[in-house]
Design an enzyme around this catalytic site. Structure first.
Site, PDB file in Angstrom:
ATOM      1  N   CYS A 376      66.298  30.056  35.993  1.00 42.43           N
ATOM      2  CA  CYS A 376      67.595  30.262  35.696  1.00 42.43           C
ATOM      3  C   CYS A 376      68.020  31.206  36.006  1.00 42.43           C
ATOM      4  CB  CYS A 376      67.978  29.592  34.582  1.00 42.43           C
ATOM      5  SG  CYS A 376      68.882  28.639  34.721  1.00 42.43           S
ATOM      6  N   HIS A 498      64.322  25.186  33.092  1.00 40.00           N
ATOM      7  CA  HIS A 498      63.985  26.192  32.187  1.00 40.00           C
ATOM      8  C   HIS A 498      62.656  25.250  31.629  1.00 40.00           C
ATOM      9  CE1 HIS A 498      67.226  28.533  30.810  1.00 40.00           C
ATOM     10  NE2 HIS A 498      67.698  27.690  31.689  1.00 40.00           N
ATOM     11  N   GLU A 500      60.407  26.416  30.009  1.00 44.73           N
ATOM     12  CA  GLU A 500      59.381  26.771  28.519  1.00 44.73           C
ATOM     13  C   GLU A 500      59.879  25.850  27.822  1.00 44.73           C
ATOM     14  OE1 GLU A 500      62.259  28.449  30.671  1.00 44.73           O
ATOM     15  OE2 GLU A 500      64.080  28.837  29.625  1.00 44.73           O
TER      16      GLU A 500
HETATM   17  N1  GLN Z   1      74.987  32.086  34.438  1.00 46.60           N
HETATM   18  C1  GLN Z   1      73.662  31.037  35.274  1.00 46.60           C
HETATM   19  C2  GLN Z   1      74.249  29.402  35.543  1.00 46.60           C
HETATM   20  O1  GLN Z   1      75.119  29.315  34.661  1.00 46.60           O
HETATM   21  C3  GLN Z   1      72.750  31.062  34.940  1.00 46.60           C
HETATM   22  C4  GLN Z   1      72.057  30.227  33.415  1.00 46.60           C
HETATM   23  C5  GLN Z   1      70.831  30.295  32.637  1.00 46.60           C
HETATM   24  O2  GLN Z   1      70.427  30.924  32.624  1.00 46.60           O
HETATM   25  N2  GLN Z   1      71.161  29.475  31.915  1.00 46.60           N
HETATM   26  O3  GLN Z   1      74.307  29.008  36.905  1.00 46.60           O
END
Ligand code: GLN
Length: 527
Positions: A376, A498, A500
């Protein structure tokens, strides 16, 4: 539907969630369909707006629910998919009741905690329990974990609702498990007094536990069990010792040895034959290798990155490899520390703090050919690093935290959103995988589904330049970039999603497996 209610005594952080998940696993091993509900007595509607440093990781469900991390434990232990209705908070319950009041549904009544809030709680529990989670059919048994500690003001309406539910259910359809702490004194003797008090507090609320699970550093001997049994009116065989286990996945086996399943099966009139030993086979394999993975973190460690830690463990176990995590502070990244790791993982995050440290770790991994997994924010920063140092745009940044050339920009549908709760691009979204890429090698499919939680994306105007210089977007959703990889590198792999959250001990996540394999190869190279 049978219900197992789990309450907690003495203090929080006892591993009530792991106990609840383990109880579910024991019954699943006996061939039953098990689901689980977590009650969180806070006023937030969900965990999405809560600081992970205070409350632990925000777990993301397939329907986009941003929930308590215990739901992650349930999904991993039970190998099921839950939805937002499985996490009930005070905020959700009150919102439903107040909406009904405004609609006039209460026909002029005075709206009160009892019966209106408690009725709503019972309705929420039943609705979640009866969700057709198993191929269109509901589960046989629902575990209901009441968060917090008995005696807290916040949990009172929930405990009252549990009391009512228990009296409405046939005796063989309900069990109450109380998880409590057995501290030891300076001589190392386990003390039962705090447990006696918390059982007394439960009884004052009309709740009589059927089973006590005593969390302790050492196992409870028969003398302690006998004492608790007579003081709490619980048969001695229903006093279960739960020492801190080396690995959470071994907790079901430990509880099994203590006879917890026997007592539960008797109480709930269930068959007590073990139908599947798959879980035991997987979690009792001996490790033959070891790798060190550096996680560049900024919110703290352990609980904040729980699903990542578990996904690493799942992948490691498949390779018979023990994964040791080295926590690296994003604000003080030291190249010497990075050099000691077999691979580096850059997790998700928000805001500017720690950004430059994470970017320098990514640069190190790219240049020194050290395996890297970016998740992410970690994905977005891999793209920023590449843009800065390969494409040659030194002020490249994300518009979330920088004011240079933004290669990561806000998703168009996110522009102008003011309410922060539940409004990100959340949950399951399909991702198309390009053939003949690392992503395809890992997933062996051209269409996958993974869970998301973000507001920003790779700005589409940079895609072709980045690909021309060797950063390949091997997973996409329309013109939304989902996976970035470099081929001239042993393993440089980042995902906007994600992975995970979908990893299970029984089914490790493909990117984590690929990463662990690359770390193992890297380690062997150095040996
Ligand atoms: N801050 C980034 C976004 O909002 C990544 C978000 C995250 O790592 N969950 O796109």
């Amino acid at each position: 539907m049978k219900y197992i209610f789990i309450t907690g005594g003495v203090m929080s952080g006892l591993g009530k969630g792991i106990t609840a998940a383990s109880v579910g696993r024991l019954l699943k091993n006996r061939g039953y369909k098990v689901t689980a509900v977590k009650i969180d007595p806070y006023l937030n509607i969900d965990a999405g707006t809560m600081n992970p440093a205070q409350h632990g990781e925000v777990f993301v469900l397939h329907d986009g629910g941003e929930v308590d991390l215990d739901l992650g434990n349930y999904e991993r232990f039970l190998d099921i998919e839950l939805n937002s209705s499985h996490n009930i908070t005070t905020g959700k319950v009150y919102r439903l009741v107040i909406d009904k009041e405004r609609r006039g549904d209460y026909l002029g009544q005075t709206v009160q905690i009892i019966p209106h809030i408690t009725d709503q709680i019972k309705e929420c529990i039943r609705k979640a329990a009866e969700e057709p989670a198993y191929g269109g059919k509901p589960a046989d048994i629902c575990i209901v974990e009441v968060g917090g500690t008995v005696g807290d003001i916040e949990s009172m309406p929930f405990l009252e609702a549990v009391r009512q539910m228990r009296s409405e259910l046939p005796i063989s359809d309900r069990a109450l498990v109380h998880v409590t702490l057995m501290p030891s004194d300076s001589m190392g003797d386990l003390k039962t007094k705090p447990t006696q008090h918390s059982v007394k507090a439960l009884r004052e609320l009309g709740l009589f536990p059927d089973i006590i699970v005593g969390r302790s550093e050492r196992s409870l001997n028969s003398h302690t069990k006998k004492k608790l049994s007579s003081l709490c009116d619980i048969p001695q065989k229903a006093i279960i010792s739960a020492e801190t286990a080396k690995d959470i996945y071994q907790v079901p086996m430990e509880l099994e040895k203590e006879g917890l399943s026997d007592v539960l099966c008797e109480l709930l009139h269930l068959e007590n034959e073990v139908a599947s030993r798959e879980w035991y086979r997987i979690v009792s394999k001996e490790y033959t290798h070891r790798i060190i993975v550096g996680i560049v973190s900024k919110y703290g460690k352990e609980d904040v990155y729980l699903s990542i830690k578990e996904a690493l463990k799942h992948a490691g176990r498949k390779l018979l490899t023990e994964v040791t995590i080295r926590w690296l502070d994003a604000e003080r990244v030291d190249i010497a520390d990075l050099r000691e790791c077999d691979g580096v993982l850059i997790p998700g995050g928000f805001g500017v703090r720690g950004i430059e440290g994470k970017i320098s770790a990514i640069r190190f991994c790219r240049e020194e050919k050290v395996p890297l997994l970016g998740l992410c924010l970690g994905f977005q920063l891999s793209v920023v690093e590449y843009t800065r140092n390969v494409l040659g745009i030194p002020d490249a940044c994300s518009s979330e935290w920088g004011d240079g050339t933004a290669v990561i920009t806000i998703l168009p549908e996110q522009e102008g959103i003011e309410n922060l709760g539940g409004t990100m691009r959340l949950g399951d979204w399909p991702v198309s995988i390009k053939p003949a890429t690392t992503a395809y090698r890992l997933y062996q499919q051209t269409e996958i589904i993974e869970r998301h939680r973000h507001r920003y994306e790779v700005d589409p105007s940079f895609i072709s330049q980045l690909e021309e210089t060797g950063l390949i977007f091997s997973g996409t959703h329309g013109n939304r970039m989902e996976i970035a990889e470099i081929w001239d590198h042993p393993f440089f792999f980042s995902t906007q999603f994600h992975p995970e959250f979908r990893s299970r001990p029984t089914r490790p996540s493909p990117p984590f497996l690929g990463f662990a394999e690359a770390c193992l190869k890297n380690r062997k190279k150095g040996e």
